[in-house]
Design an enzyme around this catalytic site. Sequence first.
Site, mmCIF file in Angstrom:
data_model
loop_
_atom_site.group_PDB
_atom_site.id
_atom_site.type_symbol
_atom_site.label_atom_id
_atom_site.label_comp_id
_atom_site.label_asym_id
_atom_site.label_seq_id
_atom_site.Cartn_x
_atom_site.Cartn_y
_atom_site.Cartn_z
ATOM 1 N N ARG A 101 0.889 -1.173 0.000
ATOM 2 C CA ARG A 101 0.000 0.000 0.000
ATOM 3 C C ARG A 101 0.922 1.217 0.000
ATOM 4 O O ARG A 101 1.694 1.421 0.939
ATOM 5 C CB ARG A 101 -0.897 0.000 1.227
ATOM 6 C CG ARG A 101 -1.576 1.346 1.436
ATOM 7 C CD ARG A 101 -2.680 1.318 2.449
ATOM 8 N NE ARG A 101 -3.861 0.652 1.885
ATOM 9 C CZ ARG A 101 -5.081 0.745 2.408
ATOM 10 N NH1 ARG A 101 -5.289 1.464 3.501
ATOM 11 N NH2 ARG A 101 -6.092 0.119 1.858
ATOM 12 N N HIS A 128 -7.189 0.698 -6.568
ATOM 13 C CA HIS A 128 -7.410 -0.159 -5.393
ATOM 14 C C HIS A 128 -8.102 -1.431 -5.884
ATOM 15 O O HIS A 128 -9.287 -1.675 -5.605
ATOM 16 C CB HIS A 128 -8.272 0.594 -4.368
ATOM 17 C CG HIS A 128 -8.241 0.030 -2.986
ATOM 18 N ND1 HIS A 128 -7.494 -1.072 -2.630
ATOM 19 C CD2 HIS A 128 -8.886 0.429 -1.837
ATOM 20 C CE1 HIS A 128 -7.670 -1.329 -1.345
ATOM 21 N NE2 HIS A 128 -8.504 -0.432 -0.840
ATOM 22 N N GLN A 131 -10.042 -3.927 -3.557
ATOM 23 C CA GLN A 131 -11.323 -3.368 -3.133
ATOM 24 C C GLN A 131 -12.393 -3.637 -4.197
ATOM 25 O O GLN A 131 -13.509 -4.076 -3.879
ATOM 26 C CB GLN A 131 -11.172 -1.849 -2.919
ATOM 27 C CG GLN A 131 -12.428 -1.166 -2.480
ATOM 28 C CD GLN A 131 -12.842 -1.566 -1.077
ATOM 29 O OE1 GLN A 131 -12.036 -1.526 -0.167
ATOM 30 N NE2 GLN A 131 -14.089 -1.973 -0.895
ATOM 31 N N ASP A 223 -17.079 7.304 -1.799
ATOM 32 C CA ASP A 223 -15.824 7.157 -1.050
ATOM 33 C C ASP A 223 -15.535 8.514 -0.393
ATOM 34 O O ASP A 223 -16.210 9.513 -0.685
ATOM 35 C CB ASP A 223 -14.699 6.750 -2.028
ATOM 36 C CG ASP A 223 -13.374 6.466 -1.332
ATOM 37 O OD1 ASP A 223 -13.336 6.350 -0.090
ATOM 38 O OD2 ASP A 223 -12.345 6.369 -2.046
ATOM 39 N N CYS A 263 -16.266 1.864 0.311
ATOM 40 C CA CYS A 263 -15.098 1.019 0.611
ATOM 41 C C CYS A 263 -14.718 1.075 2.080
ATOM 42 O O CYS A 263 -14.073 0.163 2.578
ATOM 43 C CB CYS A 263 -13.918 1.437 -0.258
ATOM 44 S SG CYS A 263 -13.497 3.184 -0.075
ATOM 45 N N ARG A 291 -13.689 -8.419 1.438
ATOM 46 C CA ARG A 291 -12.251 -8.195 1.215
ATOM 47 C C ARG A 291 -11.488 -9.478 1.547
ATOM 48 O O ARG A 291 -10.559 -9.869 0.846
ATOM 49 C CB ARG A 291 -11.742 -7.040 2.096
ATOM 50 C CG ARG A 291 -12.272 -5.663 1.735
ATOM 51 C CD ARG A 291 -11.725 -5.162 0.411
ATOM 52 N NE ARG A 291 -10.271 -5.127 0.384
ATOM 53 C CZ ARG A 291 -9.506 -4.145 0.891
ATOM 54 N NH1 ARG A 291 -10.068 -3.091 1.442
ATOM 55 N NH2 ARG A 291 -8.186 -4.190 0.823
HETATM 56 N N1 CP Z 1 -11.203 -0.071 2.246
HETATM 57 C C1 CP Z 1 -9.953 -0.127 2.725
HETATM 58 O O1 CP Z 1 -8.981 -0.363 1.989
HETATM 59 O O2 CP Z 1 -9.843 0.058 4.086
HETATM 60 P P1 CP Z 1 -8.499 0.317 4.891
HETATM 61 O O3 CP Z 1 -7.931 1.617 4.402
HETATM 62 O O4 CP Z 1 -8.905 0.355 6.331
HETATM 63 O O5 CP Z 1 -7.550 -0.806 4.608
HETATM 64 N N1 NVA Z 2 -9.753 6.745 -1.676
HETATM 65 C C1 NVA Z 2 -9.417 6.326 -0.344
HETATM 66 C C2 NVA Z 2 -9.686 4.878 -0.161
HETATM 67 C C3 NVA Z 2 -9.432 4.332 1.221
HETATM 68 C C4 NVA Z 2 -9.671 2.860 1.307
HETATM 69 C C5 NVA Z 2 -7.942 6.639 -0.081
HETATM 70 O O1 NVA Z 2 -7.125 6.447 -0.991
HETATM 71 O O2 NVA Z 2 -7.624 7.094 1.014
#
Ligand code: CP
Ligand code: NVA
Length: 307
Positions: A101, A128, A131, A223, A263, A291
């Site tokens: 990530r 993502h 997701q 989101d 999400c 997930r």
């Molecule tokens: N939706 C998602 O990726 O959640 P987190 O940021 O908590 O991992």
């Molecule tokens: N768009 C958000 C998604 C979090 C799961 C981010 O990138 O922070």
Amino acid sequence: MQKDFLSIRDLSIYEFGRLLDHATEVKKHPDKYRKALKHKILAMIFQKPSLRTRMTFEAGMLQLGGEAIYLAPSDIQMGSREGAYDIGKNLERWVDGIMIRTFGHQIAVDLAASTKIPVINALTDLSHPCQAMADFLTLREHKGSLANLKLAYVGDGNNVCHSLMLAAARGGTKMAVGTPTGYEPKPEIVRAAREDGKDTGFALTLTTSAEEAASGADAVYTDVWASMGQEAEKEARARIFAPYQVNARLMSHAKKDALFMHCLPAHRGDEVTDEVIDSPNSVVYDGAENRLHAQKAILLALMGKKD
Ligand code: CP
Ligand code: NVA
């Protein structure tokens, strides 16, 4: 499947469907897979916070008989202490797969290119994909199929929106994206989705009207307005995105039985009201659960025995 899972585009239309089918199978019969990744280790590189992604990858690896090792931003200090290339070259000597990530998508691409072990994108600024796999599993479970559905995405044309568009192109799901001007999804992702979905029944409408996007939708997705890394823009974005809040009024433009999806994490009172996220049509926790199942299928495909 390809070595890595960095984008929904790494999956053919066939592989996308197979992966969802396998996720359903793993969800139904978890005991059959208790030893499927025995002695396998996943390194999890996090340069941003997480609840769902960390928990579901770690729990997923344990449920498959393997192990996961969490590397916090301060541990490896990717980019300042060491670059993606050297990190990949080291990790492949010790573990069987990497989950990352990070911020720039190119970091995940460079990491994948540096190493012979599979690399999974667990969110970049661009996409993502894990997701989106969970979301399409959730949509299919609740609506029976992905074809002949309209998914509305309302808010920021961000990483989650991008992966949903690419998944919709594979699933043959129609999509309408409603964003303020200047916050549309990236044109190259729009082009890619239209190209990928030209024979699947996919169609994409881009609009600046939240109501037009939600009109007649089978599911309405939103989101956060400021993603991780955009904290400095939070207040300006809150003003710009206010007309895009998913509330009861906006949901009234969708079908009566339209699902609400997010999400998570959600900022209640900003992009969604309590009334909508806590309504019987909200499937946000089903999505969070999925997930786990979707990623177990991904881990098995990339790190399991090849048949
Ligand atoms: N939706 C998602 O990726 O959640 P987190 O940021 O908590 O991992
Ligand atoms: N768009 C958000 C998604 C979090 C799961 C981010 O990138 O922070």
